[in-house]
Every structure is written in C-alpha cells, then in structure tokens.
Design a protein around this motif. Structure first.
Motif, PDB file in Angstrom:
ATOM      1  N   ILE A  26       0.861  -1.177   0.000  1.00  0.00           N
ATOM      2  CA  ILE A  26       0.000   0.000   0.000  1.00  0.00           C
ATOM      3  C   ILE A  26       0.894   1.222   0.000  1.00  0.00           C
ATOM      4  O   ILE A  26       1.843   1.302   0.777  1.00  0.00           O
ATOM      5  CB  ILE A  26      -0.916  -0.028   1.245  1.00  0.00           C
ATOM      6  N   LEU A  27       0.623   2.131  -0.921  1.00  0.00           N
ATOM      7  CA  LEU A  27       1.441   3.338  -1.004  1.00  0.00           C
ATOM      8  C   LEU A  27       0.653   4.508  -0.441  1.00  0.00           C
ATOM      9  O   LEU A  27      -0.454   4.797  -0.890  1.00  0.00           O
ATOM     10  CB  LEU A  27       1.817   3.595  -2.467  1.00  0.00           C
ATOM     11  N   LEU A  28       1.216   5.156   0.548  1.00  0.00           N
ATOM     12  CA  LEU A  28       0.582   6.333   1.132  1.00  0.00           C
ATOM     13  C   LEU A  28       1.360   7.571   0.709  1.00  0.00           C
ATOM     14  O   LEU A  28       2.579   7.543   0.605  1.00  0.00           O
ATOM     15  CB  LEU A  28       0.581   6.245   2.660  1.00  0.00           C
ATOM     16  N   HIS A  29       0.616   8.641   0.470  1.00  0.00           N
ATOM     17  CA  HIS A  29       1.280   9.914   0.183  1.00  0.00           C
ATOM     18  C   HIS A  29       0.435  11.036   0.766  1.00  0.00           C
ATOM     19  O   HIS A  29      -0.745  11.153   0.443  1.00  0.00           O
ATOM     20  CB  HIS A  29       1.445  10.084  -1.319  1.00  0.00           C
ATOM     21  N   GLU A  30       1.034  11.833   1.617  1.00  0.00           N
ATOM     22  CA  GLU A  30       0.342  12.932   2.288  1.00  0.00           C
ATOM     23  C   GLU A  30      -1.002  12.486   2.863  1.00  0.00           C
ATOM     24  O   GLU A  30      -2.014  13.163   2.741  1.00  0.00           O
ATOM     25  CB  GLU A  30       0.175  14.113   1.339  1.00  0.00           C
ATOM     26  N   GLY A  31      -0.986  11.338   3.485  1.00  0.00           N
ATOM     27  CA  GLY A  31      -2.174  10.874   4.189  1.00  0.00           C
ATOM     28  C   GLY A  31      -3.209  10.186   3.317  1.00  0.00           C
ATOM     29  O   GLY A  31      -4.234   9.748   3.817  1.00  0.00           O
ATOM     30  N   LEU A  42      -4.308   7.231   0.353  1.00  0.00           N
ATOM     31  CA  LEU A  42      -3.902   5.948  -0.199  1.00  0.00           C
ATOM     32  C   LEU A  42      -3.793   6.113  -1.711  1.00  0.00           C
ATOM     33  O   LEU A  42      -4.773   6.415  -2.386  1.00  0.00           O
ATOM     34  CB  LEU A  42      -4.967   4.912   0.158  1.00  0.00           C
ATOM     35  N   ILE A  43      -2.578   5.976  -2.233  1.00  0.00           N
ATOM     36  CA  ILE A  43      -2.358   6.209  -3.651  1.00  0.00           C
ATOM     37  C   ILE A  43      -2.530   4.918  -4.441  1.00  0.00           C
ATOM     38  O   ILE A  43      -3.087   4.905  -5.522  1.00  0.00           O
ATOM     39  CB  ILE A  43      -0.933   6.761  -3.893  1.00  0.00           C
ATOM     40  N   LYS A  44      -2.000   3.831  -3.897  1.00  0.00           N
ATOM     41  CA  LYS A  44      -2.038   2.567  -4.636  1.00  0.00           C
ATOM     42  C   LYS A  44      -2.148   1.402  -3.664  1.00  0.00           C
ATOM     43  O   LYS A  44      -1.584   1.430  -2.573  1.00  0.00           O
ATOM     44  CB  LYS A  44      -0.754   2.421  -5.464  1.00  0.00           C
ATOM     45  N   ASP A  45      -2.892   0.398  -4.075  1.00  0.00           N
ATOM     46  CA  ASP A  45      -3.058  -0.798  -3.258  1.00  0.00           C
ATOM     47  C   ASP A  45      -3.106  -1.975  -4.225  1.00  0.00           C
ATOM     48  O   ASP A  45      -4.138  -2.289  -4.794  1.00  0.00           O
ATOM     49  CB  ASP A  45      -4.365  -0.676  -2.447  1.00  0.00           C
ATOM     50  N   GLU A  46      -1.933  -2.581  -4.460  1.00  0.00           N
ATOM     51  CA  GLU A  46      -1.853  -3.648  -5.459  1.00  0.00           C
ATOM     52  C   GLU A  46      -0.778  -4.631  -5.041  1.00  0.00           C
ATOM     53  O   GLU A  46      -0.290  -4.585  -3.918  1.00  0.00           O
ATOM     54  CB  GLU A  46      -1.496  -3.038  -6.826  1.00  0.00           C
ATOM     55  N   SER A  47      -0.380  -5.504  -5.977  1.00  0.00           N
ATOM     56  CA  SER A  47       0.695  -6.441  -5.647  1.00  0.00           C
ATOM     57  C   SER A  47       1.962  -5.653  -5.344  1.00  0.00           C
ATOM     58  O   SER A  47       2.177  -4.571  -5.890  1.00  0.00           O
ATOM     59  CB  SER A  47       0.932  -7.392  -6.811  1.00  0.00           C
TER      60      SER A  47
END
Lengths: 424, 275
Positions: free
Chosen positions: A234-239, A241-246
């Motif tokens: 899971i990629l977080l940026h400035e609070g 959720l930007i991406k949720d993948e493999s």
C-alpha cells in the motif's frame, strides 16, 4: 470466504499543527481566561479563516481490507502517514473519523525495548517487556531459552541492562519482540538493529515470521525488502492511499514516480508546506552540475540545492538557509544566503528560486539530509524550518582525482576536503 | 476470536467493562507493581529504612514544635503518638496521590508504544505506596507498644475501613490529577503546594475537637480527616465520631472517585497524542 481479519473504513486522522507534540500550561490557560473571560464559553462562531489552515490530515479517507495470512507492506516517504496508521491499528491513538474492525489478537512492534528498565537484569527485563507486549507468563517461560539464545546474551542474563553495550541492549530488545505470538503483527522496519550481522539475523527472523502464515503489516523504506517479503503493498502519500496492489507493481510505481526519489520534494497542499504568513515553500530539489535532478552525486562533483518558495506578504527581507545532516544526524554545516542585495531588500510578493552550490570534494562519502529554513536578519526572526526535506548520497567512484589519493580503505571523517599539501 | 472495533466516538465504557478490562490485564498490572517494588527495594534494608525514616523525623519535629513549644492539645494520647497516627495515613495518602498523578508522564514511553487500560498506572503507584504504608503501620504499632498504648478491638474494623477510604480517595484524586497533568504540564509544580496546604487543613497536628462545629463539617469533606480521627480513637479508647461527619466523608469519597474516573476516561483516548 471468511470475513477479513482487518477492515478499515474511511479512516481519517486529524492533527492540529503545533499541538501534535505539545501540551498546555495551566498558568497560561489561567492568564488567558483572565484576559478573555468569555473564552471558556463553547464557541458557536467558527474562528475566521485566515487562509492558513492549522489542521493537517495525517490520514485521509483510508479504506482497505486485510485477509487472514496477508503480508502487506506499507510504503511512502516521511510524513506520509505510515506510522499514524500503525498507531491507530495498535489502539495507541484514536482516529478522528472512520472505523476499523479487527478480528484477532494484534501486537504492534513500533519500537523495541518498550518499558525496559536500566536497573533490572536481562532476565527481569525479558519478563517485563514480554508482558508489556501482552505475552503471558507461561508463554515467555516457554520461549525464554530461545529468546536468550537469539539475543546472544547468555553470560549477562543476570546483569542489569544498564551495564550492557548498546548492541547487546538492542539485541535483547529485538529478541523479545521477535518471539511474540499474535495473529496480527504490526512491524516497523527500524526494528532491524545492531551491527550488520545482527541486522541480517533480524531481517532473517522477519522473513521467518512472514512465512509462518500470520497476518503482517510491515512499514518500511526498504523497497527491496517489501517486494521480497510482502505479497501486497500500500502506497501512502500525504495521508492518502495512492495505490493498493501487488507489492511488485506498487514498488515499481513508487520508484518510478517522483515519490520514490529523495532528491525532490514538492508541496501540493498549501497547508502542509513549511511556511508562515510571510512565505511558504513550494519545492526543494537536488541538482547536479548540469541542473539535472539526481540523488547520488560523485564526490568530486558539486551538489546544488534548489529552493522554490512563494512570498505572500511584502513586509520582510528574506534569507533562505540550508543545514546539512549526515546519516548519523550530525550537522555538517549551516549556510545562509549571504547575498547583500537580497538580505536588505524587502521581498515583493511572488515566486522565487534560490540555488545554493556545495562545491565538489568537500564532503565525505555517505547519505545526507537537508534541512531548510527561512529567516530575516533585521529585525531577527526565524520564519520556519523543516528537517529531512530532501536527501542525497555522495559516492566515491574513484575515477577522478579526489582527496582519496591512492588509499583504498575507508576514510573516516565528517568532511573530506581536497587540501593543498607541500613537502620540503 | 476476539473482535475489536476502533472508532473515534467517545463512549464511556460501562464501569463493568472497565473493570473487566483491568482483570484481563492483571498480569500486566502485577508486573508493573513488581517492577516498581523491585527498583524501590533493591537494597532491602536501605529501602525500608528510608520509608520509615520520613514519618519518624516528621513526628520528632512536630512533637518538639507543636507538642512541646506550641502546646497543641492532643487529648488522651501523648502528642508524639497522636501526630504519628495522623502522619502514617497522611504519608500514605500524599505519596499515593503524587505517584498516581505522575504515573502517566512517568510511563509515557509505554503509553506511546502499546495499548492497555491506562487506569492501571495510577493503581500501580497506589499499590506500590501501600507497601511503604505497611512498614509505617508496623512502625506505628511498635512505637505505641513501646510507650504503653495498645489499640482496642475496634482497631480491626476501623483500620481496614480507614485504609480502603484512603486508597479510594487517593485513586479518585489521582485519576483526575494524572489526566490533568497530561494536559497541563505545570500541575506537577502546583501539586506539592496544594498537598502542603491540605496537610494543615487535615487534623494531623491538631485535634478535631479544637475546631468549631460548622468548620468541622467542612473538614469532613476531606475523607482523610475522618480516617485519622477514627484511627486515633482506637488508641485513646473511648469517644465516637458523629455519624453526620462519617456520612459527609463517605459521600465526598464516592463523588471524588466518580468525578476522577469520568474525567480520566474521557481524556485517556488522546493521551498518546499530547503526552
């Protein structure tokens, strides 16, 4: 299909700027009350917005589900909200909005050695720390030998930990945490501690844990590690959720996007940018001598730091500054803009770019972090500063003439200037 | 499988649920008490000596100044025993209160790292102080015996009730002040001063009998007044406390506990953010 083990729904967490780490003083509140007796009444009228938002959303509308046995990596740069997320999951702090359902026993390893007491012995601290991490007494007893063996402290078991070397202390702390049995584990990568050999052992242990079928949420800066250990990221940026993948997809996205590089930092949300009512940062970039963005630079080449900022109020002369920290947290130097023209002139409203050049052959090899700041000389005022804004690495390829000379080993020192030598 | 839901909504956990949670964390409670005692009584003899030393010195000083010089009446008891009775309970109350009030700040690193019912921390510091209290009670009984005073049978009823009252009052105040202490960090500087004032508002160096009737009832709001007066009665043998006095103290004690508990519960969710 069974219900997800963790279900996060529209989770948000708001912090008021300035109150994140602070508390009040009774005296101060009392004086305020005397000055303004009405302030105790509940506020019906919202305070006028002065354009400056004093609240930040450390997490904003995060939703995702975790199934039994998932291994999830959470990545993002400093301040993305990773640790806030773990803290809420660990019930250390409450969210502002949203809900989390957790179906299972959760254990968080946010920092090793929680509750360790220096005057207690190693043996006593194992029991203390274990029960703080919610291990039962019998559970600790069962794993006791293994913990001691892993920490390599057999001989010092009955010595108070204040006599331990820092390495031993950290090994013991990690060992207890690593033997925790819980259905869901929250792990922070900074757990990998000690010397290089022990770090490898720690990472190996984490790999074992991740293969044991338990559910793991893993925060890390180490993207290689995430793609190896986790199936999902899971990629977080400035609070947000930007991406949720493999994990492979997320890691490659992270590395390719500007989010992954340490050499560039941009503030899109105005209220998150460092600044005050006078000026505000827009972006900071590390450049090489040809003005290309890079985060690794040869030791012989100059490094440029480009600051772009906005002046909001025409009242002050402004002096931008940088401070350089090495990986040990030592300040290497501080540098202010010494240009007399700008130092004395009141800045007009607008966008400015300042570039500072650090000459080649001045610093040692290694990683560096930049702190930025803005001040005024007369009257003296510090407008704002921000740490760890960007970072870069100085590498020594050994191809060009540097202070290394003919020596091949490691060269100690905070700086490594190329000096003039004369022998008679 | 246990299921937890985390939300922002502040809901006062029922007293039952809170107590149940404390029981779930009893291992944790024990280990913290064990840790504190271990550190405190590391040097066993020195630890006990220090604990007994404090009321002993205060008794000597008070006896010389208030008993011998100021000639404050002490009823049927010798002044030294009279004042020691008061000090043993007062010391227990004040050290529990100070410990409980400081417990959040002192365990800040644990609060920021793991979840547990925070109410455990004030309880731990009161439990730790109660060990000191036991040594002080032994001191009191030994001293009374040496100078030829023995408590009558009512001691065995009065003493447990007095101890419970002191614990509950200290817990109520401690919960309130510890929560306040997280918010307003200068409370810890104000507290010793308040305790000092309270020492003189409690009948420790003087008997309740020299206070006029109206003020007596005001003093009964402080349950420790009743505690000290009733323990003294078990030594001096006769006389009783007025029921009015006891009822005021009981009501006050219950109010203190409820207010402390509610305020604590209301603020504890955000401790980790501001501590």
């Amino acid at each position: 299909m069974s219900k997800p083990i963790i279900e996060i729904v529209n989770l948000s967490k708001k912090y008021k700027i300035g109150t994140r780490q602070t508390y009040y003083e009774l005296g101060e509140s009392f004086v305020n009350l005397i000055k303004n007796p009405l302030s105790i009444l509940p506020k019906r009228i919202k305070p006028k917005s002065d354009g400056q938002n004093t609240e930040i959303w450390a997490l904003h509308n995060i939703s995702f589900k975790v199934s039994q046995g998932d291994r999830i990596g959470i990545i993002g740069r400093n301040g993305a909200g990773k640790s806030t997320l773990l803290k809420i999951l660990g019930r250390i702090t409450a969210p502002t909005k949203g809900k989390i359902h957790i179906r299972g026993r959760i254990a968080s390893l946010l920092e090793v050695g929680t509750g360790f007491h220096p005057s207690l012995t190693g043996r006593e601290n194992i029991f203390l720390n274990g029960s703080i991490l919610r291990m039962s007494r019998s559970e600790i007893q069962r794993q006791f030998d293994e913990i001691v063996y892993f920490a390599e402290i057999e001989k010092f078991l009955d010595t108070p930990v204040k006599h331990y070397s820092s390495g031993m202390y950290m090994r013991l702390a990690f060992a207890v945490a690593a033997h925790l049995r819980a259905e869901i584990l929250l792990i922070d990568e900074v757990l990998a501690v000690g010397d290089v050999t022990f770090q490898k052992k720690c990472l190996g242990k984490m790999e074992d844990i991740s293969q044991s079928g338990r559910t793991i949420l893993f925060v890390s800066h180490n993207t290689q590690f995430i793609s190896r250990l986790c199936d999902r990221a899971i990629l977080l940026h400035e609070g947000r959720l930007i991406k949720d993948e493999s994990s492979d997809k997320v890691v490659s996205y992270y590395l390719q996007s500007e989010l992954g590089t340490r050499a560039f930092r941009e503030w899109n949300q105005k209220h998150r940018a460092p600044g005050n009512e006078v000026s505000r940062m827009k972006s900071v970039k590390i450049l090489d001598k040809n003005n290309n963005m890079t985060d690794s630079i040869d030791i012989t080449e100059p490094v440029k730091v480009e600051l772009i900022y906005e002046v909001l109020k025409e009242a002050w002369s402004l002096v931008p500054a940088i401070q350089l920290f090495n990986y040990k947290g030592i300040v290497v130097f501080t540098s202010n803009d010494t240009d007399i023209y700008w130092n004395k002139r009141i800045r007009k409203i607008g966008i400015y770019k300042s570039i500072v050049t650090i000459p080649g052959n001045s610093m040692n090899e290694g990683g560096y972090f930049v702190r930025i700041g803005m001040g005024t000389y007369i009257p003296w005022r510090k407008h704002f500063t921000e740490r760890d804004v960007v970072g870069f690495t100085i590498i020594d390829s050994g191809k060009k003439k540097s202070a290394r000379g003919g020596y091949v080993g490691q060269i100690d020192g905070v700086v490594r200037p190329l000096l003039h030598w004369e022998t008679e | 499988m246990s299921e937890i839901t985390i939300t922002s909504k502040y809901n006062i956990k029922s007293v039952k649920a809170s107590i149940k949670e404390i029981f779930e964390y009893k291992d944790f409670l024990y280990i913290l008490i064990w840790r504190d005692l271990k550190i405190r009584y590391k040097q066993t003899v020195l630890g006990i000596a220090w604990v007994v030393f404090q009321p002993l010195i205060s008794t000597i000083i008070f006896t010389v100044f208030f008993g011998n010089l100021a000639k404050i009446p002490s009823g049927k008891l010798p002044y030294s025993l009279f004042v020691l009775c008061g000090l043993v309970f007062w010391q227990f109350f004040s050290s529990s209160l100070v410990g409980a009030s400081d417990s959040m700040i002192a365990n800040e690193s644990i609060i920021q790292k793991v979840y547990f019912p925070k109410v455990i921390l004030p309880i731990v510091s009161i439990m730790t102080s109660s060990v000191d209290f036991i040594f002080n009670v032994i001191l009191l009984l030994v001293y009374a015996g040496i100078i030829g005073y023995f408590p009558n049978w009512s001691f065995f009823i009065v003493f447990p009730l007095a101890t419970i009252t002191t614990v509950v009052t200290a817990l109520g105040c401690g919960l309130f002040i510890s929560a306040l202490n997280v918010r307003y960090r200068d409370v810890r500087y104000v507290l010793p001063f308040c305790i000092q004032i309270l020492l003189f508002l409690t009948p420790i160096i003087y008997p309740m009998s020299i206070v006029n009737e109206r003020n007596k009832l005001i003093m009964a709001i402080n349950p420790i007044s009743t505690v000290i007066e009733s323990v003294r009665l078990t030594f001096s043998g006769n006389g009783t406390l007025s029921p009015q006095f006891i009822i005021i103290s009981i009501i006050s004690m219950i109010c203190i506990l409820i207010i402390g508990f509610i305020y604590f519960n209301k603020t504890q969710k955000f401790f980790a953010d501001i501590i």
